[in-house]
Design an enzyme around this catalytic site. Structure first.
Site, short mmCIF file in Angstrom:
data_model
loop_
_atom_site.label_atom_id
_atom_site.label_comp_id
_atom_site.label_asym_id
_atom_site.label_seq_id
_atom_site.Cartn_x
_atom_site.Cartn_y
_atom_site.Cartn_z
N HIS A 230 0.82 -1.21 0.00
CA HIS A 230 0.00 0.00 0.00
C HIS A 230 0.85 1.27 0.00
CE1 HIS A 230 0.41 -0.30 4.51
NE2 HIS A 230 0.41 1.01 4.42
N ASP B 61 0.22 -7.66 1.44
CA ASP B 61 0.63 -6.25 1.56
C ASP B 61 2.15 -6.12 1.59
OD1 ASP B 61 0.20 -3.55 1.60
OD2 ASP B 61 -0.04 -3.41 3.77
N SER C 296 4.62 2.54 7.71
CA SER C 296 4.39 1.38 6.85
C SER C 296 5.66 1.00 6.10
CB SER C 296 3.29 1.69 5.83
OG SER C 296 2.05 1.78 6.45
#
Length: 457
Positions: free
Chosen positions: A106, A136, A210
């Protein structure tokens, strides 16, 4: 209950969460006589990088000009220039010799430009090796020029209560280190459509983290920071990381094949509950119950039956249906797995060669003129209204403003043909579109009727 889940660029930040006394027990005492983990950070911090991303989305009209009155005076939406967006995240160098960098899907999804900046301020344009939305995870490659990598750990050996350190770039502040413990293992339900086996930690993780590193106190990488649960977007001590064993499996496939190929058993499953165990007459507390067998699948050919309870795959315990789905989904088609099954109170073994699950991860960024850019496809399942009525591929999601959305494609549609070529799998759609001229006509089933959706160049 959790109010909101933020799947955002995650990076550790702020204050150490574990009690000071606990930290003293695991830290080194330096020449100053002060307990510290600074020597650990010195060994690994050069391997955690900042990732900046430029992406494009279809041009949008301001709300004022969406009134039909203005339509004759404005260009069509598909002729409007795309809007550029910038975002940032984190990554981890895992192979200094080849320049491989792990991050989250993402973070780089829909990127047109990806740039990796090291802690010494050197900056590299990154190549996208591949990405896997299901876990992911994404893999980048940069020039292997004087890089530092973090050695891999073994996430299977983690225990709840182990001390961990998170490193990342929260809120774009720059590299930040936070500490905590492993709060839980095997978490799922964060992204029901994905393959989940998350490490939960109370090390502070915030927007921008992230793709950052979760490491043990011996300096080994055991997770890629991925998500937080938060009512307001900030850290509340509930963060999640993809276990490095899972990330490595995805990484190896992306390097070797350019995509992630998933295995398939062909069963419908549910968690084993105490009531089900009693009804089935088995002495087990965990496992995945087979509720149905799909025809012409490896499970059918191997003799699996409804009511079987799968308790292990290749000797590894199956705690529930999510764990079994993850184990099979991270195995390649053609691989053989040994299932340990409880049936009528007896334990039996079945060796099964997995089939192809059809859905593939995206190996490279989709070109801007790809007619299905922003569309997610999957094989139809028994729950789809079109099951048994037509053959085709289900449309799971359509990005708003994409070329497909403007042409009229909608989630829930079933693509049955592309330029009159019947399609039954996701790969059939790719092949048909690859051979198609500029204009593409999709035959789509929707609400019991067939219709044509035309994409013009």
């Amino acid at each position: 209950m959790f109010a909101r889940l933020f799947l955002i660029v995650l990076l550790p930040m702020a204050v150490a969460v574990a009690p000071a006394a606990a930290q003293v027990m695991t830290a080194e005492t330096d020449a100053r006589g002060i307990p510290t983990i600074a020597p650990l950070i010195d060994r690994v911090d050069d391997a955690v990088v900042n990732i900046s991303v430029v992406s494009e989305r279809p041009g949008q009209l301001p709300p004022l000009f969406r009134d039909p009155f203005f339509s004759p005076f404005l260009p069509p939406l598909d002729r409007m220039p795309p809007q550029r967006q910038m975002s940032a995240g984190s990554g981890v160098i895992v192979d200094a010799a080849e320049g491989y960098v792990l991050t989250n899907n993402h973070v780089i999804e829909n990127a047109t430009e990806i740039r990796v900046t090291l802690r010494d301020d050197r900056s590299f344009e990154a190549e996208l090796v591949g990405r896997d939305p299901g876990t992911d995870i994404a893999l980048l490659r940069i020039e292997p020029d004087r890089l530092t990598a973090i050695p891999f750990g073994n996430s299977e050996q983690l225990r709840v209560g182990d001390f961990v350190v998170a490193i990342g770039n929260p809120f774009g502040l720059g590299q930040t280190v936070t500490s905590g413990i492993v709060s839980a293992l095997g978490r799922s339900g964060i992204n029901p459509q994905g393959y989940e086996d998350f490490i939960q930690t109370d090390a502070s993780i915030n927007p921008g983290n992230s793709g950052g590193a979760l490491i043990t106190l011996d300096g080994r990488l055991i997770g890629i920071n991925t998500a937080i649960i938060s009512p307001g977007g900030g850290n509340v001590g509930v963060g999640f990381a993809v276990p490095i064993d899972m990330a490595r499996t995805v990484m190896d496939q992306l390097i070797r094949y350019g995509e992630v190929q998933r295995g398939r058993l062909g069963v419908l499953i549910q968690d084993l509950t105490p009531d089900l165990a009693e009804a089935l007459g088995i002495d087990a507390t965990s496992g995945a119950v087979v509720s149905a067998i799909e025809p012409d699948t490896p499970a059918k050919r191997a003799g699996l039956e409804a009511g079987d309870v799968i308790v292990a795959v290749d000797g590894r315990t199956v705690e529930g249906s999510a764990r079994l789905r993850q184990m099979i989904g991270l195995s390649r088609p053609g691989e053989q797995v040994t299932l340990s099954i409880l049936r009528d109170g007896e334990r039996i073994e079945r060796v099964i060669e997995l089939a192809d699950a059809e859905t593939r991860s995206v190996a490279t960024r989709q070109p801007a003129d790809d007619v299905l850019a922003g569309v997610r496809l999957a094989p139809m399942d028994r729950g789809h209204p079109a099951w048994g009525r037509v053959e085709g591929v289900a449309v799971i999601d359509v990005m708003p403003g994409s070329r497909a959305a403007r042409a009229g494609l909608e989630p829930g549609d079933v693509i049955t043909a592309a330029n009159r070529r019947p399609v039954e799998t996701v790969r059939d759609v790719g092949r048909a579109l690859g051979d198609a001229p500029g204009t593409v006509a999709l035959t789509v089933w929707r609400d019991g009727r067939l219709m044509l959706i035309v994409f013009r160049p």
